[in-house]
Design a protein around this motif. Structure first.
Motif, PDB file in Angstrom:
ATOM      1  N   TYR A   1       0.805  -1.234   0.154  1.00  0.00           N
ATOM      2  CA  TYR A   1       0.074   0.220   0.055  1.00  0.00           C
ATOM      3  C   TYR A   1       0.954   1.169  -0.063  1.00  0.00           C
ATOM      4  O   TYR A   1       0.488   2.270   0.630  1.00  0.00           O
ATOM      5  CB  TYR A   1      -0.968  -0.012   1.307  1.00  0.00           C
ATOM      6  N   ALA A   2       1.836   1.241  -0.591  1.00  0.00           N
ATOM      7  CA  ALA A   2       3.014   2.259  -0.662  1.00  0.00           C
ATOM      8  C   ALA A   2       2.692   3.078  -2.066  1.00  0.00           C
ATOM      9  O   ALA A   2       1.998   2.583  -2.953  1.00  0.00           O
ATOM     10  CB  ALA A   2       4.402   1.965  -0.668  1.00  0.00           C
ATOM     11  N   GLY A   3       3.085   4.149  -1.967  1.00  0.00           N
ATOM     12  CA  GLY A   3       2.936   5.279  -3.178  1.00  0.00           C
ATOM     13  C   GLY A   3       1.749   5.355  -3.529  1.00  0.00           C
ATOM     14  O   GLY A   3       0.647   5.799  -2.858  1.00  0.00           O
ATOM     15  N   PRO A   4       1.512   5.047  -4.804  1.00  0.00           N
ATOM     16  CA  PRO A   4       0.380   5.523  -5.534  1.00  0.00           C
ATOM     17  C   PRO A   4      -0.927   4.611  -4.983  1.00  0.00           C
ATOM     18  O   PRO A   4      -2.197   4.629  -5.184  1.00  0.00           O
ATOM     19  CB  PRO A   4       0.137   5.217  -6.881  1.00  0.00           C
ATOM     20  N   LYS A   5      -0.810   3.530  -4.223  1.00  0.00           N
ATOM     21  CA  LYS A   5      -1.738   2.757  -3.697  1.00  0.00           C
ATOM     22  C   LYS A   5      -2.046   3.071  -2.174  1.00  0.00           C
ATOM     23  O   LYS A   5      -2.843   2.252  -1.651  1.00  0.00           O
ATOM     24  CB  LYS A   5      -1.513   1.104  -3.759  1.00  0.00           C
ATOM     25  N   SER A   6      -1.492   3.957  -1.809  1.00  0.00           N
ATOM     26  CA  SER A   6      -1.838   4.399  -0.188  1.00  0.00           C
ATOM     27  C   SER A   6      -3.310   4.790   0.064  1.00  0.00           C
ATOM     28  O   SER A   6      -3.480   4.484   1.221  1.00  0.00           O
ATOM     29  CB  SER A   6      -0.915   5.404   0.053  1.00  0.00           C
ATOM     30  N   ASP A   7      -4.068   5.277  -0.959  1.00  0.00           N
ATOM     31  CA  ASP A   7      -5.329   5.630  -0.578  1.00  0.00           C
ATOM     32  C   ASP A   7      -6.205   4.276  -0.482  1.00  0.00           C
ATOM     33  O   ASP A   7      -7.370   4.412  -0.068  1.00  0.00           O
ATOM     34  CB  ASP A   7      -5.922   6.210  -1.758  1.00  0.00           C
ATOM     35  N   LEU A   8      -5.781   3.183  -0.913  1.00  0.00           N
ATOM     36  CA  LEU A   8      -6.607   1.784  -0.640  1.00  0.00           C
ATOM     37  C   LEU A   8      -6.328   1.281   0.647  1.00  0.00           C
ATOM     38  O   LEU A   8      -7.147   0.275   0.989  1.00  0.00           O
ATOM     39  CB  LEU A   8      -5.824   0.768  -1.805  1.00  0.00           C
ATOM     40  N   LYS A   9      -5.453   1.493   1.457  1.00  0.00           N
ATOM     41  CA  LYS A   9      -5.213   0.915   2.800  1.00  0.00           C
ATOM     42  C   LYS A   9      -6.630   0.881   3.592  1.00  0.00           C
ATOM     43  O   LYS A   9      -6.772  -0.101   4.345  1.00  0.00           O
ATOM     44  CB  LYS A   9      -4.207   1.744   3.548  1.00  0.00           C
ATOM     45  N   PRO A  10      -7.390   1.891   3.732  1.00  0.00           N
ATOM     46  CA  PRO A  10      -8.627   1.966   4.404  1.00  0.00           C
ATOM     47  C   PRO A  10      -9.502   0.582   3.930  1.00  0.00           C
ATOM     48  O   PRO A  10     -10.155   0.194   4.651  1.00  0.00           O
ATOM     49  CB  PRO A  10      -9.386   3.084   4.176  1.00  0.00           C
ATOM     50  N   ILE A  11      -9.340   0.315   2.429  1.00  0.00           N
ATOM     51  CA  ILE A  11     -10.144  -0.900   2.174  1.00  0.00           C
ATOM     52  C   ILE A  11      -9.812  -2.167   2.877  1.00  0.00           C
ATOM     53  O   ILE A  11     -10.413  -2.919   3.224  1.00  0.00           O
ATOM     54  CB  ILE A  11     -10.118  -0.871   0.671  1.00  0.00           C
ATOM     55  N   TYR A  12      -8.445  -2.282   2.896  1.00  0.00           N
ATOM     56  CA  TYR A  12      -7.767  -3.565   3.453  1.00  0.00           C
ATOM     57  C   TYR A  12      -8.122  -3.438   4.991  1.00  0.00           C
ATOM     58  O   TYR A  12      -8.533  -4.551   5.557  1.00  0.00           O
ATOM     59  CB  TYR A  12      -6.160  -3.339   3.498  1.00  0.00           C
ATOM     60  N   GLU A  13      -7.907  -2.271   5.692  1.00  0.00           N
ATOM     61  CA  GLU A  13      -8.205  -2.366   6.956  1.00  0.00           C
ATOM     62  C   GLU A  13      -9.792  -2.715   7.284  1.00  0.00           C
ATOM     63  O   GLU A  13     -10.045  -3.393   8.420  1.00  0.00           O
ATOM     64  CB  GLU A  13      -8.074  -0.868   7.583  1.00  0.00           C
TER      65      GLU A  13
END
Length: 189
Positions: free
Chosen positions: A84-96
């Motif tokens: 979830y680094a770089g351009p995918k950082s905004d996706l971390k809340p989905i993972y959580e």
């Protein structure tokens, strides 16, 4: 009680010379000399050219490519952070949101990060979470008893380790339907 993946891997490593004729370090040298750089290629090479079983070939490939949590520097947290680094950082809340949902199923849920995805296991893998693009997380679910329809798609070429895929673009996509599919897959695992 079932062994953790790390305990199983350690047992395989301890028995590797007896079962395969070589130690892990010797197999890592063989893998390096093969010139293969992808997991599937390393596994195929070790199985076809050296007669390793899938389990041993898979273990050697993970160790060679450092794609398992035990081999990665920093362990599980580092693997997830890298996904979830770089351009995918905004996706971390989905993972959580997904992790919160599966943890509610029971203490026997195992979260096992890999290099490019996170495996969700009970007795066997029942789901996986993969940030596939910079705008989407793909949730793979093992629900062989379910017909694909609507958001619950056939996995297709996404991943052979799961029967279905759900595309998620925001935490609100982790809704009651997604949680119900996960709960059913957990019950079947």
């Amino acid at each position: 009680m079932a062994k953790s993946p790390e305990e199983m891997a350690n047992a395989m490593i301890a028995n590797m010379k007896e079962k395969t004729g070589k130690t892990l370090d010797q197999w890592l040298t063989v893998a390096k000399k093969s010139g293969q750089e992808k997991h599937g290629q390393v596994v195929k090479f070790l199985k076809s050219e050296h007669g390793l079983t899938h389990g041993f070939a898979n273990l050697v490939a993970h160790k060679f490519l450092q794609s398992d949590a035990a081999s990665a520097e920093g362990g599980d947290d580092a693997l997830v952070a890298a996904q979830y680094a770089g351009p995918k950082s905004d996706l971390k809340p989905i993972y959580e949101a997904l992790i919160k949902a599966v943890r509610a199923f029971g203490k026997d849920v195992e979260i096992a990060p890999k290099k490019t995805y996170v495996s969700i296991r009970r007795n066997k893998q029942f789901a996986l979470i993969q940030p596939s693009t910079k705008t989407r997380v793909d949730l793979g679910i093992n629900l062989k008893s379910e017909t694909a329809k609507g958001r619950l798609e056939k996995s297709g070429s996404f991943n052979a380790m799961v029967s279905h895929r759900v595309r998620l673009e925001s935490p609100s996509d982790v809704n009651k339907d997604v949680k119900a599919w996960l709960k059913k897959a957990y019950a079947e695992a």
